[in-house]
Design a protein around this motif. Structure first.
Motif, PDB file in Angstrom:
ATOM      1  N   GLU A 118       1.170  -0.892   4.102  1.00 16.68           N
ATOM      2  CA  GLU A 118       1.260   0.451   3.528  1.00 16.68           C
ATOM      3  C   GLU A 118       2.336   0.529   2.451  1.00 16.68           C
ATOM      4  OE1 GLU A 118       2.193   5.081   4.970  1.00 16.68           O
ATOM      5  OE2 GLU A 118       1.854   3.501   6.466  1.00 16.68           O
ATOM      6  N   GLU A 119       3.504  -0.039   2.742  1.00 19.53           N
ATOM      7  CA  GLU A 119       4.611   0.077   1.795  1.00 19.53           C
ATOM      8  C   GLU A 119       4.463  -0.859   0.596  1.00 19.53           C
ATOM      9  OE1 GLU A 119       6.434   2.605   2.057  1.00 19.53           O
ATOM     10  OE2 GLU A 119       5.685   3.108   4.048  1.00 19.53           O
ATOM     11  N   LEU A 120       3.828  -2.030   0.785  1.00 22.73           N
ATOM     12  CA  LEU A 120       3.524  -2.876  -0.374  1.00 22.73           C
ATOM     13  C   LEU A 120       2.646  -2.125  -1.375  1.00 22.73           C
ATOM     14  CD1 LEU A 120       2.706  -6.387   1.192  1.00 22.73           C
ATOM     15  CD2 LEU A 120       4.533  -5.892  -0.449  1.00 22.73           C
ATOM     16  N   LEU A 121       1.625  -1.456  -0.843  1.00 17.50           N
ATOM     17  CA  LEU A 121       0.686  -0.750  -1.720  1.00 17.50           C
ATOM     18  C   LEU A 121       1.326   0.488  -2.341  1.00 17.50           C
ATOM     19  CD1 LEU A 121      -2.572  -0.992   0.454  1.00 17.50           C
ATOM     20  CD2 LEU A 121      -1.777  -2.520  -1.375  1.00 17.50           C
ATOM     21  N   ARG A 122       2.186   1.158  -1.595  1.00 16.33           N
ATOM     22  CA  ARG A 122       2.795   2.383  -2.117  1.00 16.33           C
ATOM     23  C   ARG A 122       3.837   2.079  -3.193  1.00 16.33           C
ATOM     24  NH1 ARG A 122       3.887   4.715   2.317  1.00 16.33           N
ATOM     25  NH2 ARG A 122       2.192   6.216   2.147  1.00 16.33           N
ATOM     26  N   SER A 123       4.617   1.049  -2.986  1.00 17.42           N
ATOM     27  CA  SER A 123       5.784   0.817  -3.847  1.00 17.42           C
ATOM     28  C   SER A 123       5.455   0.057  -5.126  1.00 17.42           C
ATOM     29  CB  SER A 123       6.859   0.054  -3.067  1.00 17.42           C
ATOM     30  OG  SER A 123       6.368  -1.193  -2.609  1.00 17.42           O
ATOM     31  N   HIS A 124       4.256  -0.492  -5.224  1.00 16.94           N
ATOM     32  CA  HIS A 124       3.866  -1.246  -6.419  1.00 16.94           C
ATOM     33  C   HIS A 124       2.791  -0.499  -7.215  1.00 16.94           C
ATOM     34  CE1 HIS A 124       5.669  -4.546  -3.994  1.00 16.94           C
ATOM     35  NE2 HIS A 124       5.982  -5.049  -5.172  1.00 16.94           N
ATOM     36  N   PRO A 125       2.603  -0.890  -8.478  1.00 19.64           N
ATOM     37  CA  PRO A 125       1.597  -0.219  -9.322  1.00 19.64           C
ATOM     38  C   PRO A 125       0.190  -0.709  -8.994  1.00 19.64           C
ATOM     39  CG  PRO A 125       2.689  -1.945 -10.576  1.00 19.64           C
ATOM     40  CD  PRO A 125       3.401  -1.865  -9.251  1.00 19.64           C
ATOM     41  N   ILE A 126      -0.308  -0.287  -7.857  1.00 20.04           N
ATOM     42  CA  ILE A 126      -1.561  -0.800  -7.317  1.00 20.04           C
ATOM     43  C   ILE A 126      -2.617   0.301  -7.302  1.00 20.04           C
ATOM     44  CG2 ILE A 126      -2.661  -1.762  -5.262  1.00 20.04           C
ATOM     45  CD1 ILE A 126      -0.702  -3.654  -6.797  1.00 20.04           C
ATOM     46  N   ASP A 127      -3.813  -0.026  -7.796  1.00 21.17           N
ATOM     47  CA  ASP A 127      -4.919   0.932  -7.834  1.00 21.17           C
ATOM     48  C   ASP A 127      -5.932   0.704  -6.715  1.00 21.17           C
ATOM     49  OD1 ASP A 127      -4.113   2.202 -10.369  1.00 21.17           O
ATOM     50  OD2 ASP A 127      -4.555   0.242 -11.231  1.00 21.17           O
ATOM     51  N   GLY A 128      -6.013  -0.509  -6.222  1.00 18.72           N
ATOM     52  CA  GLY A 128      -6.930  -0.840  -5.143  1.00 18.72           C
ATOM     53  C   GLY A 128      -6.451  -2.099  -4.454  1.00 18.72           C
ATOM     54  N   ALA A 129      -6.984  -2.370  -3.272  1.00 17.04           N
ATOM     55  CA  ALA A 129      -6.462  -3.487  -2.485  1.00 17.04           C
ATOM     56  C   ALA A 129      -7.582  -4.286  -1.839  1.00 17.04           C
ATOM     57  CB  ALA A 129      -5.510  -2.986  -1.413  1.00 17.04           C
ATOM     58  N   GLU A 574       1.583   7.508  13.310  1.00 15.23           N
ATOM     59  CA  GLU A 574       0.321   8.217  13.490  1.00 15.23           C
ATOM     60  C   GLU A 574       0.221   9.363  12.480  1.00 15.23           C
ATOM     61  OE1 GLU A 574      -1.541   7.773  17.748  1.00 15.23           O
ATOM     62  OE2 GLU A 574       0.105   9.199  17.801  1.00 15.23           O
ATOM     63  N   THR A 575      -0.990   9.638  12.047  1.00 10.31           N
ATOM     64  CA  THR A 575      -1.219  10.685  11.050  1.00 10.31           C
ATOM     65  C   THR A 575      -0.681  12.028  11.514  1.00 10.31           C
ATOM     66  OG1 THR A 575      -3.176   9.528  10.260  1.00 10.31           O
ATOM     67  CG2 THR A 575      -3.021  11.857   9.712  1.00 10.31           C
ATOM     68  N   SER A 576      -0.745  12.260  12.816  1.00 11.55           N
ATOM     69  CA  SER A 576      -0.319  13.553  13.350  1.00 11.55           C
ATOM     70  C   SER A 576       1.195  13.756  13.301  1.00 11.55           C
ATOM     71  CB  SER A 576      -0.796  13.691  14.804  1.00 11.55           C
ATOM     72  OG  SER A 576      -0.249  12.654  15.613  1.00 11.55           O
ATOM     73  N   HIS A 577       1.942  12.711  12.961  1.00 12.52           N
ATOM     74  CA  HIS A 577       3.404  12.807  13.026  1.00 12.52           C
ATOM     75  C   HIS A 577       3.979  13.714  11.940  1.00 12.52           C
ATOM     76  CE1 HIS A 577       7.377  11.469  14.374  1.00 12.52           C
ATOM     77  NE2 HIS A 577       7.720  11.409  13.099  1.00 12.52           N
ATOM     78  N   GLY A 578       3.345  13.767  10.783  1.00  9.08           N
ATOM     79  CA  GLY A 578       3.883  14.577   9.681  1.00  9.08           C
ATOM     80  C   GLY A 578       2.974  14.544   8.478  1.00  9.08           C
ATOM     81  N   ARG A 579       3.396  15.232   7.422  1.00 13.24           N
ATOM     82  CA  ARG A 579       2.577  15.303   6.217  1.00 13.24           C
ATOM     83  C   ARG A 579       2.509  13.937   5.539  1.00 13.24           C
ATOM     84  NH1 ARG A 579       5.560  15.336   1.597  1.00 13.24           N
ATOM     85  NH2 ARG A 579       7.783  15.851   1.766  1.00 13.24           N
ATOM     86  N   PRO A 580       1.471  13.705   4.718  1.00 17.17           N
ATOM     87  CA  PRO A 580       1.358  12.428   4.005  1.00 17.17           C
ATOM     88  C   PRO A 580       2.581  12.154   3.128  1.00 17.17           C
ATOM     89  CG  PRO A 580      -0.694  13.679   3.843  1.00 17.17           C
ATOM     90  CD  PRO A 580       0.326  14.600   4.452  1.00 17.17           C
ATOM     91  N   VAL A 581       2.875  10.878   2.956  1.00 21.38           N
ATOM     92  CA  VAL A 581       4.016  10.479   2.123  1.00 21.38           C
ATOM     93  C   VAL A 581       3.670  10.674   0.654  1.00 21.38           C
ATOM     94  CG1 VAL A 581       5.565   8.583   1.521  1.00 21.38           C
ATOM     95  CG2 VAL A 581       4.697   8.799   3.867  1.00 21.38           C
ATOM     96  N   ASP A 582       4.601  11.245  -0.085  1.00 24.14           N
ATOM     97  CA  ASP A 582       4.386  11.463  -1.515  1.00 24.14           C
ATOM     98  C   ASP A 582       4.369  10.141  -2.270  1.00 24.14           C
ATOM     99  OD1 ASP A 582       4.383  14.218  -1.139  1.00 24.14           O
ATOM    100  OD2 ASP A 582       6.553  14.389  -1.476  1.00 24.14           O
ATOM    101  N   GLU A 583       3.751  10.162  -3.451  1.00 27.08           N
ATOM    102  CA  GLU A 583       3.840   9.020  -4.355  1.00 27.08           C
ATOM    103  C   GLU A 583       5.300   8.813  -4.764  1.00 27.08           C
ATOM    104  OE1 GLU A 583       1.967   6.733  -5.448  1.00 27.08           O
ATOM    105  OE2 GLU A 583      -0.085   7.345  -4.983  1.00 27.08           O
ATOM    106  N   PRO A 584       5.700   7.562  -4.987  1.00 25.98           N
ATOM    107  CA  PRO A 584       7.110   7.314  -5.326  1.00 25.98           C
ATOM    108  C   PRO A 584       7.500   7.936  -6.662  1.00 25.98           C
ATOM    109  CG  PRO A 584       5.797   5.326  -5.644  1.00 25.98           C
ATOM    110  CD  PRO A 584       4.913   6.318  -4.957  1.00 25.98           C
ATOM    111  N   ALA A 585       8.725   8.422  -6.713  1.00 27.05           N
ATOM    112  CA  ALA A 585       9.252   8.947  -7.974  1.00 27.05           C
ATOM    113  C   ALA A 585       9.529   7.790  -8.922  1.00 27.05           C
ATOM    114  CB  ALA A 585      10.530   9.737  -7.710  1.00 27.05           C
ATOM    115  N   ILE A 586       9.215   7.965 -10.193  1.00 29.73           N
ATOM    116  CA  ILE A 586       9.461   6.925 -11.202  1.00 29.73           C
ATOM    117  C   ILE A 586      10.258   7.554 -12.336  1.00 29.73           C
ATOM    118  CG2 ILE A 586       8.424   5.281 -12.810  1.00 29.73           C
ATOM    119  CD1 ILE A 586       5.963   5.208 -11.053  1.00 29.73           C
ATOM    120  N   PHE A 587      11.522   7.178 -12.421  1.00 32.25           N
ATOM    121  CA  PHE A 587      12.393   7.710 -13.480  1.00 32.25           C
ATOM    122  C   PHE A 587      13.188   6.582 -14.089  1.00 32.25           C
ATOM    123  CE2 PHE A 587      11.993  11.430 -10.622  1.00 32.25           C
ATOM    124  CZ  PHE A 587      11.369  12.296 -11.512  1.00 32.25           C
TER     125      PHE A 587
END
Length: 587
Positions: A118-129, A574-587
């Protein structure tokens, strides 16, 4: 010509500016310029990435994962397909989790790989896996991570190894290891014979070729629609596996443009298809834990009750060991593979479910054909009249436990006997070959402190060894109960996943040697025949064993792991734990 599936998932095709990677590489600012500069440092030119989807290949290859030995080369076949379709492949290595090598249990690290994915895909500029897995825990882990990230993803199964051979006999992974080890302990074969068996049982790369956990989970990934249809059955050494890899690379690029995500595929109906397929294939008991965890990542509250309902309706029709008596996964592939098996149970499937190929399950089974009806049976001629697994509940397992009745001796499906209790595996191993051990064929072996927290990591210790004394009398099966798991290649009257586990004070913690335990698979019951007053006295005296970890990953694992009946995910994942994680901020 590429198939346009955008209408099927109700979305229009995205534009290059809508690619997720555009936020890293497409903007006209200093930060994006820096990203482009670093891509040029790697050796890429703007023509490599501009207007193209960036496709991650999450590769679980390592030098010490025998099931994935070929991934070192298959990744190039996937890259070829991605390039052919106009994408840019980016290989991202991940922990490989070799089931027989990782200790104390690969299950301890399933959620680790899920988080890493999950974190590899979120933290990199990835469109599909593209998710490369196969060895037991890698399949659910990769899918769990991809489900939580929810970008277009396709799973590439490692495929089963070739069947084993020894002195004219066909050998099956795991299953024959247990068989011939017992023969060695009983004095029926020599050490030299045993060494030859070990050399002949695993003779190519790929996963276990029995219907173990690896074959089960690859087939379930196929059944729920997350790999190319039928890909799960292709032997690892078959040239068709190479072609499947490149086809998966081409397909993921199309999926990105169609914005075709796991959430478009995985719903309750898809997971119910997975449960039906699991029952029909004679699945590993581990399927329950993994499917529940995967479903809950999708927001689907799959439970033991779903498995129990299907087990009463769907018979075992895949005549593949260990539930079957003769054939292996290579034979299953030649007989028509998973699509042919699904066609035999189509009345139990939601045929409108979509798959990563863009086809529905109905489309898949309509073209399927059985080429050997002894390997893939009809529902009217099953190898076992009910499903592969049964869920038992009672005073010993209030939240449930699991048995694989299709792979145990029929005489033990209703049994009552005295317990012989072990608090840990070391105790068991030290005494199991004692010729003076007070044990009979009616004894119920009990191992506790082997669950998610107690193991730790719920090791595959549940196929407790038959005492050597009984082996020499010809006994090859007996009732065995634990809060552990067992390998999907295992067999026998092993009752597993007892919940709550003994380490947290479940009823298993209160059993004493000599207590009578009653099991009735038809009635789905398991009971400790000790009166409530005595049980309460024992509970008042019980003390929780020492903590397994005081620091590190294991410390976190112990605090957040759920029980077996809930899928053994971390509570915070688990999905029920909280809201979805936002896309990473890029500044």
């Amino acid at each position: 010509m590429a198939q346009d599936n955008s209408a099927k998932n109700g979305k229009s095709k995205i534009t290059p500016e809508q690619l997720r990677s555009y936020r890293w590489l497409g903007e006209d600012d200093l930060r994006s310029s820096s990203h482009r500069s670093r891509f040029m440092q790697i050796g890429f030119s703007e023509e490599d990435w501009a207007g193209r989807p960036l496709i991650a290949i999450v590769n679980t290859w390592s030098d010490i994962n025998q099931c994935h030995s070929h991934f070192k080369h298959r990744v190039d076949d996937i890259k070829r397909g991605i390039l052919q379709a106009g994408g840019l492949p980016i290989e991202l290595p991940a922990i490989s989790l070799s089931e027989p090598i990782v200790k104390p249990s690969a299950m301890l690290y399933r959620n680790f790989l899920a988080m890493e994915t999950e974190e590899l895909l979120r933290s990199h500029p990835i469109d599909g896996a593209v998710l490369m897995g196969g060895c037991d825990k890698t399949t659910p882990a990769l899918l769990m991570g991809a489900i939580s990230m929810n970008i277009p993803a396709i799973y590439v199964p490692a495929g089963p190894m070739l069947r084993g051979h020894w002195r004219g006999k066909t050998l099956g992974s795991g299953s024959d290891s247990w068989k011939y080890w017992d023969d060695l302990r009983a004095g029926e074969i020599e050490r030299e014979d045993w060494n030859e068996v070990m050399g002949g049982i695993a003779r190519s790369y790929g996963t276990c070729m029995t219907m173990g956990t690896a074959a089960t989970m690859m087939s379930i990934a196929d059944s729920i629609g997350m790999c190319l249809n039928g890909a799960s059955s292709i032997p690892a050494a078959d040239s068709g596996h190479i072609r499947m890899c490149s086809a998966s690379g081409r397909r993921i690029v199309e999926m990105v443009w169609d914005d075709f995500k796991p959430s478009d595929i995985l719903n309750r109906k898809a997971y119910e298809n997975g449960v039906s397929a699991a029952m029909a294939m004679g699945c590993s008991t581990n399927a329950i834990i993994h499917l529940i965890a995967m479903a809950r990542r999708s927001g689907v509250d799959l439970s033991l009750n779903d498995f129990e309902l299907k087990s009463r309706r769907v018979p075992v029709i895949a005549n593949v060991r260990p539930s079957g008596d003769k054939y292996l996964m290579e034979d299953f592939f030649y007989a028509g593979g998973l699509p042919a098996m699904l066609a035999q149970i189509k009345d139990e499937l939601h045929t409108d479910c979509i798959t990563v190929s863009g086809k529905t399950i109905g489309d898949v089974v309509a073209r399927a054909e059985v080429y050997n009806d002894d390997v893939i049976r009809t529902t009217g001629n099953p190898i076992y009249a009910e499903g592969a697994l049964a869920v038992l509940k009672g005073s010993l397992a209030p939240d449930g436990c699991v048995i694989k009745p299709s792979a145990c001796e029929e005489r033990l499906l209703k049994h009552q006997g005295p317990a012989l209790v072990y608090d840990n595996y070391e105790e068991l191993k030290a005494s199991i070959d004692d010729p003076e051990l007070d044990v009979t064929a009616d004894t119920v072996l009990v191992l506790r402190n082997a669950g998610p927290k107690g193991g730790p990591g719920m090791p595959e210790w549940g196929m407790l060894p038959i005492p050597q004394k009984l082996l020499k009398q010809g006994v090859r099966d007996m009732v065995r109960i634990s809060d552990a798991r067992m390998s999907g290649t295992s067999y026998g009257a092993c009752i597993l996943h007892v919940a709550p586990e003994s380490y947290v004070g479940g009823a298993l913690a209160l059993v004493k040697t000599g207590d009578i335990i009653a099991v009735d698979v038809a009635a789905r019951s398991i009971d400790l025949q000790v009166d409530q007053a005595e049980l309460q006295r024992r509970r008042d005296e019980w003390q929780q064993p020492q903590a397994r970890y005081e620091r590190g990953y294991g410390w976190m694992f112990s605090r957040h792991i759920l029980q077996a009946d809930s899928g053994c995910d971390f509570d915070f994942l688990e999905t029920s734990h909280g809201r979805p994680v936002d896309e990473p901020a890029i500044f």
